[in-house]
Design a protein around this motif. Structure first.
Motif, PDB file in Angstrom:
ATOM      1  N   VAL A 249       1.274  -0.753  -0.314  1.00  0.00           N
ATOM      2  CA  VAL A 249      -0.055   0.029   0.226  1.00  0.00           C
ATOM      3  C   VAL A 249       0.920   1.604   0.173  1.00  0.00           C
ATOM      4  O   VAL A 249       1.825   1.163   0.048  1.00  0.00           O
ATOM      5  CB  VAL A 249      -0.599  -0.007   0.914  1.00  0.00           C
ATOM      6  N   HIS A 250      -0.005   2.237  -0.905  1.00  0.00           N
ATOM      7  CA  HIS A 250       1.114   3.611  -0.399  1.00  0.00           C
ATOM      8  C   HIS A 250       0.692   3.917   0.954  1.00  0.00           C
ATOM      9  O   HIS A 250      -0.179   4.466   1.118  1.00  0.00           O
ATOM     10  CB  HIS A 250       0.544   4.476  -1.736  1.00  0.00           C
ATOM     11  N   GLY A 251       2.309   4.414   1.182  1.00  0.00           N
ATOM     12  CA  GLY A 251       1.757   5.179   2.936  1.00  0.00           C
ATOM     13  C   GLY A 251       3.125   5.815   2.972  1.00  0.00           C
ATOM     14  O   GLY A 251       4.489   5.155   3.136  1.00  0.00           O
ATOM     15  N   LYS A 252       3.758   6.605   3.850  1.00  0.00           N
ATOM     16  CA  LYS A 252       4.363   7.382   4.313  1.00  0.00           C
ATOM     17  C   LYS A 252       4.673   6.234   5.476  1.00  0.00           C
ATOM     18  O   LYS A 252       6.325   6.056   5.638  1.00  0.00           O
ATOM     19  CB  LYS A 252       4.527   9.027   4.896  1.00  0.00           C
ATOM     20  N   ASP A 253       4.071   5.256   6.681  1.00  0.00           N
ATOM     21  CA  ASP A 253       4.819   5.266   7.774  1.00  0.00           C
ATOM     22  C   ASP A 253       3.093   4.603   8.421  1.00  0.00           C
ATOM     23  O   ASP A 253       2.624   4.761   7.376  1.00  0.00           O
ATOM     24  CB  ASP A 253       5.037   5.750   8.779  1.00  0.00           C
ATOM     25  N   PHE A 254       3.794   4.029   8.759  1.00  0.00           N
ATOM     26  CA  PHE A 254       2.766   2.856  10.483  1.00  0.00           C
ATOM     27  C   PHE A 254       1.658   3.831  10.293  1.00  0.00           C
ATOM     28  O   PHE A 254      -0.014   3.243   9.861  1.00  0.00           O
ATOM     29  CB  PHE A 254       3.197   2.383  11.274  1.00  0.00           C
ATOM     30  N   ARG A 255       1.322   4.893  10.958  1.00  0.00           N
ATOM     31  CA  ARG A 255       1.026   5.693  11.307  1.00  0.00           C
ATOM     32  C   ARG A 255      -0.259   6.474   9.763  1.00  0.00           C
ATOM     33  O   ARG A 255      -1.484   6.484  10.404  1.00  0.00           O
ATOM     34  CB  ARG A 255       1.262   6.918  11.894  1.00  0.00           C
ATOM     35  N   SER A 256       0.529   6.476   8.875  1.00  0.00           N
ATOM     36  CA  SER A 256      -0.497   7.103   8.175  1.00  0.00           C
ATOM     37  C   SER A 256      -1.980   6.261   7.698  1.00  0.00           C
ATOM     38  O   SER A 256      -2.540   6.611   7.130  1.00  0.00           O
ATOM     39  CB  SER A 256       0.150   7.944   7.430  1.00  0.00           C
ATOM     40  N   VAL A 257      -0.928   4.757   7.541  1.00  0.00           N
ATOM     41  CA  VAL A 257      -1.769   4.188   7.237  1.00  0.00           C
ATOM     42  C   VAL A 257      -2.770   3.323   7.324  1.00  0.00           C
ATOM     43  O   VAL A 257      -3.755   2.903   7.589  1.00  0.00           O
ATOM     44  CB  VAL A 257      -1.239   2.540   6.532  1.00  0.00           C
ATOM     45  N   LEU A 258      -2.493   3.409   8.637  1.00  0.00           N
ATOM     46  CA  LEU A 258      -3.575   3.387  10.132  1.00  0.00           C
ATOM     47  C   LEU A 258      -4.639   4.006  10.203  1.00  0.00           C
ATOM     48  O   LEU A 258      -6.162   3.570  10.051  1.00  0.00           O
ATOM     49  CB  LEU A 258      -2.825   3.331  11.180  1.00  0.00           C
ATOM     50  N   LYS A 259      -4.683   5.483   8.875  1.00  0.00           N
ATOM     51  CA  LYS A 259      -5.493   6.410   8.788  1.00  0.00           C
ATOM     52  C   LYS A 259      -6.821   5.830   7.958  1.00  0.00           C
ATOM     53  O   LYS A 259      -7.415   7.097   8.149  1.00  0.00           O
ATOM     54  CB  LYS A 259      -5.326   7.788   9.103  1.00  0.00           C
ATOM     55  N   ARG A 260      -5.985   5.691   6.558  1.00  0.00           N
ATOM     56  CA  ARG A 260      -7.058   5.263   5.687  1.00  0.00           C
ATOM     57  C   ARG A 260      -8.111   4.045   6.014  1.00  0.00           C
ATOM     58  O   ARG A 260      -7.655   2.821   6.351  1.00  0.00           O
ATOM     59  CB  ARG A 260      -6.583   4.945   4.325  1.00  0.00           C
TER      60      ARG A 260
END
Length: 325
Positions: A249-260
């Motif tokens: 998945v596209h994402g900057k880090d763990f936290r950013s993906v958790l928000k999607r």
């Protein structure tokens, strides 16, 4: 890179052979009435080429589509066409919409050729962490564009389907919606994805995952780029059948993906036992890679491309952001 050079009119081909550093570039940008631009990880170069005319881009588009653009109408809706070698050609121009949905593209005046490369051995350092208790773990690979997500997925398929001292070989299925992982041409992978790997090419992930589970009985299912709630539901359903899923998945880090919304569902329900966090590849700094467990706790941190230092200190900070996990 003969499969790319042959797309261009003759008067550009000698220039591309002489002036392009094919081992370093990641993209070739083409724009009507502009010169050719090449991009590396953190640099770009405008070639001393003739200005690209509408006829030049039309020639390139005809070569890409083999003079039958209609055959690629579904890919045009997504704004790209995948060509021989797994290279992906992004397209832009005028969108033709019907009921607020893109039906096709016309007056194509901009192209971005993204260079695909196979790099065997990229997944080796992950194996002791993804193969746990004599079984593979469902894993989410997180990273921004140009961080190597697809390269690692491809090499994981090759490695998992091959036996070595750490693990036996397993049956692997790839649902290659964008034809980037295996770079199939007429159904045959052009890149090495392993001896026990089966590929469903150019098929939407939601339908393709269930098709492969029913028809090919894989032990490991590999897909690229989760993007929607439907993708997430299909991945969850696949794991309920007993198949392990490795996806990106596209994402900057763990936290950013958790928000999607799409990935939050999977993460909160504990679908993944491992997370691999990648940073954008830049020659000006060492490549870093972090592996987290199912609760977001750091297992290992790699720094450097090949002769990497390893930091196994655990980091509990991300666990506080996992809500009810």
């Amino acid at each position: 890179m003969k499969e790319i050079i042959r797309l261009f009119p003759d008067h550009f081909q000698t220039l591309l052979l002489k002036d392009v550093r094919w081992g370093e570039i990641q993209e070739i940008r083409l724009r009507v009435h502009k010169r050719i631009e090449t991009l590396g990880a953190d640099s770009h170069k405008v070639l001393n080429s003739p200005l690209l005319s509408p006829q030049d881009l039309s020639h390139i588009l005809n070569q890409i589509s083999q003079f039958s653009l209609y055959r690629f109408k579904d890919q045009l809706k997504d704004g790209f066409i995948t060509i021989e070698g797994g290279h992906r050609v992004g397209l832009a121009g005028k969108a033709n919409t019907v009921n607020d949905s893109v039906e096709t593209l016309k007056y194509i005046s901009f192209m971005n050729i993204r260079i695909a490369r196979s790099k065997p051995g990229q997944a080796e350092r992950l194996l002791p962490y993804l193969y746990h208790n004599q079984k593979w773990t469902s894993t989410l690979i997180i990273g921004p564009p140009h961080s190597g997500k697809t390269t690692i997925l491809r090499d994981l398929a090759r490695t998992i389907s091959s036996e070595n001292q750490l693990h036996p070989s397993s049956k692997v299925a790839i649902v290659d919606e964008r034809s980037e992982i295996a770079a199939s041409l007429r159904g045959i992978p052009q890149l090495d994805v392993g001896s026990r790997t089966d590929v469903m090419d150019a098929c939407p992930k939601v339908q393709g995952m269930m098709m492969m589970i029913r028809s090919m009985s894989p032990e490991i299912l590999i897909v690229d780029e989760i993007g929607s709630i439907d993708d997430a539901e299909a991945i969850k359903e696949a794991t309920f059948t007993g198949v392990e899923v490795i996806c990106s998945v596209h994402g900057k880090d763990f936290r950013s993906v958790l928000k999607r919304p799409s990935t939050k569902i999977l993460m909160e329900e504990g679908i993944f036992q491992r997370y691999v966090i990648l940073e954008r590849l830049l020659p000006s700094r060492p490549h870093t890679l972090t592996i987290l467990d199912e609760r977001g706790k750091q297992l290992v941190h790699f720094k450097g491309e090949r002769e990497y230092g390893v930091d196994r200190r655990c980091n509990d900070l991300v666990r506080n952001d996992m809500g009810r996990i």
